[in-house]
Design a protein around this motif. Structure first.
Motif, PDB file in Angstrom:
ATOM      1  N   GLU A 103      18.778  -6.915  -7.133  1.00 18.65           N
ATOM      2  CA  GLU A 103      17.564  -6.650  -6.355  1.00 18.65           C
ATOM      3  C   GLU A 103      17.814  -5.702  -5.180  1.00 18.65           C
ATOM      4  O   GLU A 103      17.008  -4.817  -4.908  1.00 18.65           O
ATOM      5  CB  GLU A 103      16.987  -7.977  -5.847  1.00 18.65           C
ATOM      6  CG  GLU A 103      15.605  -7.871  -5.275  1.00 18.65           C
ATOM      7  CD  GLU A 103      14.537  -7.572  -6.309  1.00 18.65           C
ATOM      8  OE1 GLU A 103      13.639  -6.771  -5.989  1.00 18.65           O
ATOM      9  OE2 GLU A 103      14.599  -8.115  -7.423  1.00 18.65           O
ATOM     10  N   ALA A 104      18.943  -5.877  -4.513  1.00 15.15           N
ATOM     11  CA  ALA A 104      19.251  -5.080  -3.323  1.00 15.15           C
ATOM     12  C   ALA A 104      19.413  -3.591  -3.627  1.00 15.15           C
ATOM     13  O   ALA A 104      19.229  -2.761  -2.741  1.00 15.15           O
ATOM     14  CB  ALA A 104      20.519  -5.610  -2.655  1.00 15.15           C
ATOM     15  N   GLN A 105      19.735  -3.230  -4.865  1.00 14.56           N
ATOM     16  CA  GLN A 105      19.957  -1.822  -5.231  1.00 14.56           C
ATOM     17  C   GLN A 105      18.737  -1.155  -5.842  1.00 14.56           C
ATOM     18  O   GLN A 105      18.661   0.062  -5.899  1.00 14.56           O
ATOM     19  CB  GLN A 105      21.094  -1.724  -6.255  1.00 14.56           C
ATOM     20  CG  GLN A 105      22.471  -1.970  -5.714  1.00 14.56           C
ATOM     21  CD  GLN A 105      23.483  -1.761  -6.819  1.00 14.56           C
ATOM     22  OE1 GLN A 105      23.556  -2.539  -7.758  1.00 14.56           O
ATOM     23  NE2 GLN A 105      24.257  -0.694  -6.708  1.00 14.56           N
ATOM     24  N   ARG A 106      17.800  -1.937  -6.300  1.00 15.67           N
ATOM     25  CA  ARG A 106      16.695  -1.390  -7.099  1.00 15.67           C
ATOM     26  C   ARG A 106      15.882  -0.321  -6.374  1.00 15.67           C
ATOM     27  O   ARG A 106      15.615   0.738  -6.929  1.00 15.67           O
ATOM     28  CB  ARG A 106      15.769  -2.518  -7.567  1.00 15.67           C
ATOM     29  CG  ARG A 106      16.412  -3.385  -8.599  1.00 15.67           C
ATOM     30  CD  ARG A 106      15.512  -4.499  -9.026  1.00 15.67           C
ATOM     31  NE  ARG A 106      16.243  -5.363  -9.950  1.00 15.67           N
ATOM     32  CZ  ARG A 106      15.767  -6.466 -10.449  1.00 15.67           C
ATOM     33  NH1 ARG A 106      14.544  -6.861 -10.121  1.00 15.67           N
ATOM     34  NH2 ARG A 106      16.496  -7.185 -11.265  1.00 15.67           N
ATOM     35  N   GLU A 107      15.479  -0.585  -5.159  1.00 12.02           N
ATOM     36  CA  GLU A 107      14.627   0.349  -4.438  1.00 12.02           C
ATOM     37  C   GLU A 107      15.332   1.687  -4.211  1.00 12.02           C
ATOM     38  O   GLU A 107      14.751   2.754  -4.401  1.00 12.02           O
ATOM     39  CB  GLU A 107      14.176  -0.242  -3.102  1.00 12.02           C
ATOM     40  CG  GLU A 107      13.143   0.600  -2.402  1.00 12.02           C
ATOM     41  CD  GLU A 107      12.651  -0.032  -1.117  1.00 12.02           C
ATOM     42  OE1 GLU A 107      12.271   0.745  -0.221  1.00 12.02           O
ATOM     43  OE2 GLU A 107      12.658  -1.270  -0.998  1.00 12.02           O
ATOM     44  N   ALA A 108      16.604   1.634  -3.813  1.00  7.60           N
ATOM     45  CA  ALA A 108      17.352   2.869  -3.541  1.00  7.60           C
ATOM     46  C   ALA A 108      17.525   3.698  -4.812  1.00  7.60           C
ATOM     47  O   ALA A 108      17.382   4.927  -4.785  1.00  7.60           O
ATOM     48  CB  ALA A 108      18.711   2.541  -2.928  1.00  7.60           C
ATOM     49  N   VAL A 109      17.802   3.058  -5.933  1.00  6.47           N
ATOM     50  CA  VAL A 109      18.003   3.793  -7.189  1.00  6.47           C
ATOM     51  C   VAL A 109      16.673   4.356  -7.689  1.00  6.47           C
ATOM     52  O   VAL A 109      16.624   5.481  -8.197  1.00  6.47           O
ATOM     53  CB  VAL A 109      18.699   2.909  -8.245  1.00  6.47           C
ATOM     54  CG1 VAL A 109      18.753   3.600  -9.603  1.00  6.47           C
ATOM     55  CG2 VAL A 109      20.108   2.547  -7.782  1.00  6.47           C
ATOM     56  N   LEU A 110      15.609   3.628  -7.504  1.00  4.92           N
ATOM     57  CA  LEU A 110      14.296   4.135  -7.888  1.00  4.92           C
ATOM     58  C   LEU A 110      13.908   5.337  -7.025  1.00  4.92           C
ATOM     59  O   LEU A 110      13.377   6.336  -7.526  1.00  4.92           O
ATOM     60  CB  LEU A 110      13.252   3.024  -7.769  1.00  4.92           C
ATOM     61  CG  LEU A 110      11.948   3.209  -8.508  1.00  4.92           C
ATOM     62  CD1 LEU A 110      12.150   3.643  -9.941  1.00  4.92           C
ATOM     63  CD2 LEU A 110      11.142   1.931  -8.465  1.00  4.92           C
TER      64      LEU A 110
END
Length: 181
Positions: A103-110
């Protein structure tokens, strides 16, 4: 019957399809055999030449792997995706990884996928990728990115490509905006 299915899966020529079949079968195998089959699937995924397909196969395999291996394989998939030269394929690969990431990485990768998509030179590709990415965004961001994709689509010089892009976008727009397209 599982042994026969495993033999068939091992004989699949296309590596991405073999990875998928082996991962699905591994879930039904006894613990010791499961680890070996997942190892085969991982080796097959790593052997895929086309980076987009390799990243997708690694990401799809990761949830089937033991907890300790999962994070490393997702990092590997992310590294592969980031190394893709073609912007369309890179944006797609990054976006495809998002559901598999912590969850912690999803926004940055998107966000990274959106940045890549915005750099796509071909307008019809950019419009298509932005629209596809918009579906993965939170409600508040989705409309803005769909609007951006719509602006890009309206700027496509070739009429046939503009018509196709607008028609594809219309399906993704909220009902109130569809008629305007």
């Amino acid at each position: 019957l599982l042994g026969e299915a495993l033999d068939v899966a091992r004989g699949i020529w296309e590596e991405w399809a073999r990875v998928k079949a082996l991962a699905a079968l591994a879930e039904r195998l006894p613990e010791g055999q499961r680890e070996a089959v997942l190892g085969e699937a991982l080796a097959a995924a790593r052997g895929i030449e086309w980076e987009w397909a390799r990243a997708k196969a690694l990401a799809g395999l990761a949830p089937h792997l033991p907890e300790g291996q999962r994070e490393a394989v997702l990092r590997e998939a992310l590294d592969v995706a980031r190394g893709i030269r073609d912007e369309w394929a890179r944006a797609e690969a990054l976006a495809g990884l998002v559901p598999h990431l912590p969850e912690a990485q999803r926004e940055a990768v998107l966000r990274e996928a959106l940045d890549v998509a915005r750099g796509i030179e071909e307008e019809w590709e950019r419009a298509w990728v932005l629209a596809a990415l918009a579906e993965r965004l939170p409600e508040g961001q989705r409309e803005a990115v769909l609007g951006e994709a719509l602006d890009v689509a309206r700027g496509i010089w070739e009429k046939w490509a503009r018509a196709e892009a607008l028609a594809a976008l219309a399906e993704r727009l909220p009902e109130g905006q569809r008629e305007a397209v």
